[in-house]
Write a protein that holds these residues in place. Structure first.
Motif, short mmCIF file in Angstrom:
data_model
loop_
_atom_site.label_atom_id
_atom_site.label_comp_id
_atom_site.label_asym_id
_atom_site.label_seq_id
_atom_site.Cartn_x
_atom_site.Cartn_y
_atom_site.Cartn_z
N LEU A 282 0.83 -1.21 0.00
CA LEU A 282 0.00 0.00 0.00
C LEU A 282 0.86 1.26 0.00
O LEU A 282 0.49 2.28 -0.59
N ALA A 283 2.03 1.18 0.62
CA ALA A 283 2.94 2.33 0.62
C ALA A 283 3.40 2.69 -0.79
O ALA A 283 3.77 3.83 -1.04
N LYS A 284 3.36 1.74 -1.72
CA LYS A 284 3.76 2.02 -3.10
C LYS A 284 2.88 3.09 -3.73
O LYS A 284 3.30 3.77 -4.66
N VAL A 285 1.67 3.24 -3.22
CA VAL A 285 0.81 4.31 -3.72
C VAL A 285 0.69 5.44 -2.69
O VAL A 285 0.84 6.60 -3.05
N LEU A 286 0.46 5.13 -1.43
CA LEU A 286 0.22 6.18 -0.44
C LEU A 286 1.47 6.98 -0.08
O LEU A 286 1.36 8.10 0.41
N GLU B 41 4.02 11.41 -6.47
CA GLU B 41 3.22 11.63 -7.68
C GLU B 41 1.78 11.15 -7.48
O GLU B 41 0.83 11.83 -7.84
N SER B 42 1.63 9.97 -6.88
CA SER B 42 0.30 9.41 -6.65
C SER B 42 -0.49 10.24 -5.64
O SER B 42 -1.71 10.31 -5.70
N ILE C 77 -2.73 -4.06 -6.12
CA ILE C 77 -2.53 -2.87 -6.96
C ILE C 77 -3.06 -1.58 -6.32
O ILE C 77 -2.97 -0.52 -6.94
N GLY C 78 -3.62 -1.65 -5.12
CA GLY C 78 -4.09 -0.43 -4.47
C GLY C 78 -5.23 -0.69 -3.52
O GLY C 78 -5.40 -1.81 -3.01
N ASP C 79 -6.01 0.35 -3.27
CA ASP C 79 -7.19 0.21 -2.42
C ASP C 79 -8.37 0.93 -3.07
O ASP C 79 -8.21 1.82 -3.89
N CYS C 80 -9.56 0.49 -2.72
CA CYS C 80 -10.79 1.11 -3.21
C CYS C 80 -11.91 0.66 -2.28
O CYS C 80 -11.89 -0.46 -1.77
N HIS D 54 -7.07 4.40 -4.49
CA HIS D 54 -5.67 4.74 -4.75
C HIS D 54 -5.08 3.55 -5.50
O HIS D 54 -5.11 2.43 -4.99
N ILE D 55 -4.61 3.77 -6.70
CA ILE D 55 -4.05 2.69 -7.51
C ILE D 55 -2.55 2.97 -7.74
O ILE D 55 -2.17 4.09 -8.08
N ILE D 56 -1.73 1.95 -7.54
CA ILE D 56 -0.28 2.07 -7.74
C ILE D 56 -0.02 2.55 -9.17
O ILE D 56 -0.62 2.05 -10.13
#
Length: 167
Positions: A22-26, A30-31, A74-77, A95-97
């Motif tokens: 999850l840290a890869k997106v949060l 840029e994300s 790949i993220g959260d929703c 949030h999507i990587i």
């Protein structure tokens, strides 16, 4: 345990063990362009704990988005209760990587969450809100049938609110 399943994805509850993925997106600047700042490791873990609390309190929250092919995170929703202009409402967020953006995954997951909000949770309306500069998220909301509801200001500046109503 799968909460929602779509053609290419499934959504399941987040677990503390998801923090690295999850840290890869949060934690990606840029994300997180439309947030006050990218999340620290501690903030990612707090985010997961907040969602675990939401599962208990509301029977929903943001869920892990898993790509069926390869069982890849790949993220959260999901659906969280948010205060929008002094009103607490169910809101679809995601949030999507970055490397998985632009492939329709956010739209696919958000549409499934909208249907879940209406069919399982029995909400009459579901909302999405973003900063006015966050055009990509607004487009996802439009693709899943949301319409402009209103604008309001909060600590992060001017926000746009979109809504979908149960058919």
């Amino acid at each position: 345990m799968k909460i929602i399943e779509t053609e290419r994805l499934y959504l399941r509850e987040l677990a503390i063990e998801d923090r690295v993925e999850l840290a890869k997106v949060l934690s990606n600047p840029e994300s997180m362009e439309f947030y006050p700042h990218p999340f620290s490791e501690e903030e990612v873990e707090k985010w997961i704990r907040w969602n675990i609390d939401n599962y208990k309190k509301y029977s929903h929250g943001l869920w892990a988005v898993i790509l069926k092919e390869g069982d890849v995170f790949i993220g959260d929703c999901g659906i969280t209760m948010q205060t929008v202009d002094h009103e607490v409402v169910p809101e679809i967020g995601f949030h999507i990587i970055k490397e998985y953006c632009g492939k329709g995954y956010a739209t696919e997951a958000a549409l499934a969450c909208k249907e879940y909000a209406f069919d399982v949770l029995n909400y009459d309306k579901v909302f999405s809100y973003t900063t006015v500069r966050n055009i990509p998220s607004q487009k996802v909301a439009e693709k899943i049938g949301m319409k402009l509801y209103k604008y309001f200001e909060n600590q992060n500046g001017k926000q746009i609110v979109q809504v979908a109503t149960k058919a």
